[in-house]
Write a protein that holds these residues in place. Structure first.
Motif, PDB file in Angstrom:
ATOM      1  N   ARG A  45       0.714  -1.237  -0.016  1.00 36.65           N
ATOM      2  CA  ARG A  45       0.064   0.093  -0.173  1.00 36.65           C
ATOM      3  C   ARG A  45       0.796   1.430   0.020  1.00 36.65           C
ATOM      4  N   SER A  51      -3.054   0.338  -2.724  1.00 33.21           N
ATOM      5  CA  SER A  51      -3.689   1.640  -2.617  1.00 33.21           C
ATOM      6  C   SER A  51      -3.328   2.559  -3.674  1.00 33.21           C
ATOM      7  N   GLY A  72      -8.089  -4.074  -1.730  1.00 33.03           N
ATOM      8  CA  GLY A  72      -7.522  -2.606  -1.666  1.00 33.03           C
ATOM      9  C   GLY A  72      -8.143  -1.573  -2.549  1.00 33.03           C
ATOM     10  N   ALA A 106      -7.914   1.719   1.448  1.00 35.94           N
ATOM     11  CA  ALA A 106      -6.594   1.305   1.657  1.00 35.94           C
ATOM     12  C   ALA A 106      -6.404   0.888   3.331  1.00 35.94           C
TER      13      ALA A 106
END
Length: 615
Positions: free
Chosen positions: A459, A521, A545, A595
């Motif tokens: 992420r 993310s 995500g 996220a």
């Protein structure tokens, strides 16, 4: 407002004292009427007539015996009430109105001398014209001396490649001179509405338009025009600067101007020795709907007046480089951008936007605009200007330092049901990683390789080199079968490289049998996206995500010609034979969640899977 204006019109409100004095209330009434009939912003005087009527019926006399003190008090009341410091009431028994001297008939040689002393003309290095005028002449005088002005001044300016028009010392001028000057820097057609002037005494608005015909040739709209200003630039010169700035025809360099007035009148109050100084006309720009009066003209490039000329020359020299920079940029993009058709289209469209760079004033502005144009034309946020940052010198850290660096760079954890967790925020170069692979295996990989499922958290991974991607992917495939992970097309060489899983690795593989979830993310970019793309394409991982950044393979840096401008150009793209890959669009997750919820979601999925397997 009416109550406030009563401060001005009623002496009782002003002084709050009622004693006998030499000044009758009709003095205040007369002053108020002068404002009402002559002040250029009558909308500020709402309620003035009512205030006059109230003061007219007042038989008390003023309480301030000294006329100068009275004038000062009245001035303070007027200025605070109307919020205009140009309004002044004065007591001047010996005042004699100034009369502008008429230009006497002069023989040609003397007239030439007068012009040469009042106008400074020079052609600077690089064919840059410099023209300083300290008084802007009006229509009447221009008609008389126009031929001489052409011969002595304008015809020497016309051949220059750029012009610096110095108004730093221009504090006077004629209203009728505004359209003359502005028109020399516009085209003959179409005519342009350049200003509107409201005159309060006549209650009329006069529109000023560019002139269809002029004596001599126009300087036109293509060549750079820089206007120099200072705190001493006042009145008509401010109007000229404001008009040309808002027409986007000139760049203003220097200090904020004085914030003077288009027309100021000093009006005697009846048979007294009092005078009211009042702005009786105002400019309203048709583009902004505002005026430069009082506020002044803000420069595009703010700099001390004494440094303005040098700054202007620097700007003009920069603009002279722009066409070559744009041409070289287009060629670099066309020859090197990863997607050939897009690169050619960007180069063609960039050439068509060259006129949009006419008001660039600094290298930073040029780089910012060029970046914005490249990203807009290509749809690629990674095609942009950049800085040529020298590579860091090689480091030779000790094994202990390597271990500490690895501990900081990687984060591992072990969750319920023997679920492993691995986070790292950047990919490393293959050569560098290969040298420390054993250390990474011992201190990172061995903590998660024997788990029953693994969560790889990307992420916050912003990318890095893609050279180690094949190696990292290989840990999640079996050794007995090589997998074609991706095909990478390199635009500069025109070659395609096949990216295969590796048959030999340092440490144990995770293999293909155990569950793998990758967290993403909107910040997941570059090399991390390539890894996610490969894992998703081959069905090896579940993505949880947000859609990734949609960046590019690591771009290369190119110098634009001989300039100090550098470009960041993505030169490589993933296999597109089955449609677009991840560049630009990003990789969409299987399970889209915010996220910050991705980790808990992934753990929930795996825990549910293991709970079901136990039943």
């Amino acid at each position: 407002m009416a109550t406030s204006l009563l401060l001005l019109a009623s002496v009782l409100v002003l002084s709050n004292v009622a004693v006998h004095s030499a000044f009758a209330p009709d003095l205040i009434v007369s002053m108020a009427k002068i404002l009402l009939d002559n002040y250029c912003s009558p909308e500020k005087l709402t309620g003035m007539q009512e205030a006059i009527d109230a003061a007219s019926s007042n038989t008390e006399i003023l309480s301030i015996p000294d006329p100068d003190t009275l004038a000062s008090v009245l001035t303070g009341g007027v200025q605070s009430t109307i919020s205009d410091t140009r309004l002044v009431i004065s007591h001047e028994p010996n005042y004699v109105p100034a009369v502008a001297p008429a230009l006497p008939p002069l023989p040609p040689d003397q007239l030439i001398g007068v012009l040469q002393s009042s106008i400074k003309l020079e052609v600077l290095e690089g064919n840059i014209g410099y023209l300083r005028i300290d008084h802007i002449i009006g229509e009447e005088l221009a008609d008389k001396i126009g031929t001489l002005l052409l011969e002595l001044v304008w015809n020497k300016i016309l051949p220059t490649s750029a012009l610096i028009f110095d108004l730093r010392y221009t504090g006077s001028g004629e209203l009728s001179g505004i359209p003359y000057i502005v028109s020399y820097f516009t085209d003959a057609e179409p005519l342009i509405h350049i200003d509107s002037v409201y005159d309060r005494p006549t209650n009329t608005t006069t529109e000023m338009w560019s002139m269809p015909t002029l004596l001599g040739e126009r300087y036109g709209t293509k060549k750079p025009l820089i206007i120099l200003t200072s705190a001493n630039t006042k009145g008509i010169a401010e109007d000229v600067a404001y008009c040309l700035k808002n027409l986007k025809r000139a760049t203003i360099v220097g200090e904020k101007t004085a914030g003077g007035s288009l027309k100021i009148e000093k009006i005697k109050v009846g048979d007294t020795d009092f005078y009211v100084t009042v702005p009786s006309a105002k400019s309203v720009n048709p583009i902004t709907g505002k005026s430069w009066e009082v506020a002044g003209v803000m420069p595009d490039v703010e700099i001390d007046a004494e440094d303005a000329l040098a700054a202007a020359i620097k700007i003009i020299n920069l603009r002279a480089e722009v066409p070559a920079i744009l041409e070289a940029t287009g060629a670099l993009v066309a020859d090197n951008y990863a997607f050939e058709n897009v690169g050619a289209d960007v180069a063609e469209k960039l050439a068509a936007t060259s006129g949009d760079y006419n008001l660039i004033s600094s290298k930073v502005e040029l780089e910012t605009k060029l970046s914005a144009d490249l990203m807009t034309l290509s749809g690629d946020k990674c095609l942009k200007t950049t800085h040529n940052i020298p590579a860091l010198p090689p480091m030779n850290p000790s094994p202990e330092m390597f271990i500490e660096l690895i501990k900081v760079s990687f984060h591992t954890d072990l969750f319920e049901n023997n679920i492993g967790y691995l986070r790292f925020d950047m990919f490393g170069d293959f050569e560098e990683v290969q040298a420390i692979a054993q250390i990474i295996v011992e201190h990172v990989w061995n903590k998660v390789v024997n788990t029953d499922a693994l969560i790889v958290d990307l992420r916050n991974n912003v990318g890095g080199p893609t050279t180690a991607i094949a190696g990292f992917c290989s840990y999640f495939f079996d050794a007995d079968k090589q997998v074609l992970l991706d095909k990478l097309y390199d635009r500069p060489s025109g070659t395609t490289t096949e990216l295969w899983s590796l048959s030999e690795l340092t440490g144990a593989r995770y293999g293909t049998k155990k569950s793998l979830i990758i967290l993403t993310s909107g910040a997941t970019a570059g090399a991390a996206e390539e890894f996610v793309y490969i894992m998703k394409k081959h069905g090896r991982a579940m993505i949880v995500g947000e859609t990734t950044n949609g960046a590019s393979h690591p771009p290369e840096t190119f110098r634009v010609g001989e300039s100090e401008v550098f470009l960041s150009i993505p030169t490589t793209h993933s296999d597109t034979t089955q449609g677009p890959a991840w560049e630009g669009a990003g990789v969409a997750p299987h399970i889209p969640v915010p996220a910050d919820a991705a980790l808990d979601t992934a753990k929930g999925i795996l825990n549910k899977h293991f709970a079901g397997a136990k039943k």
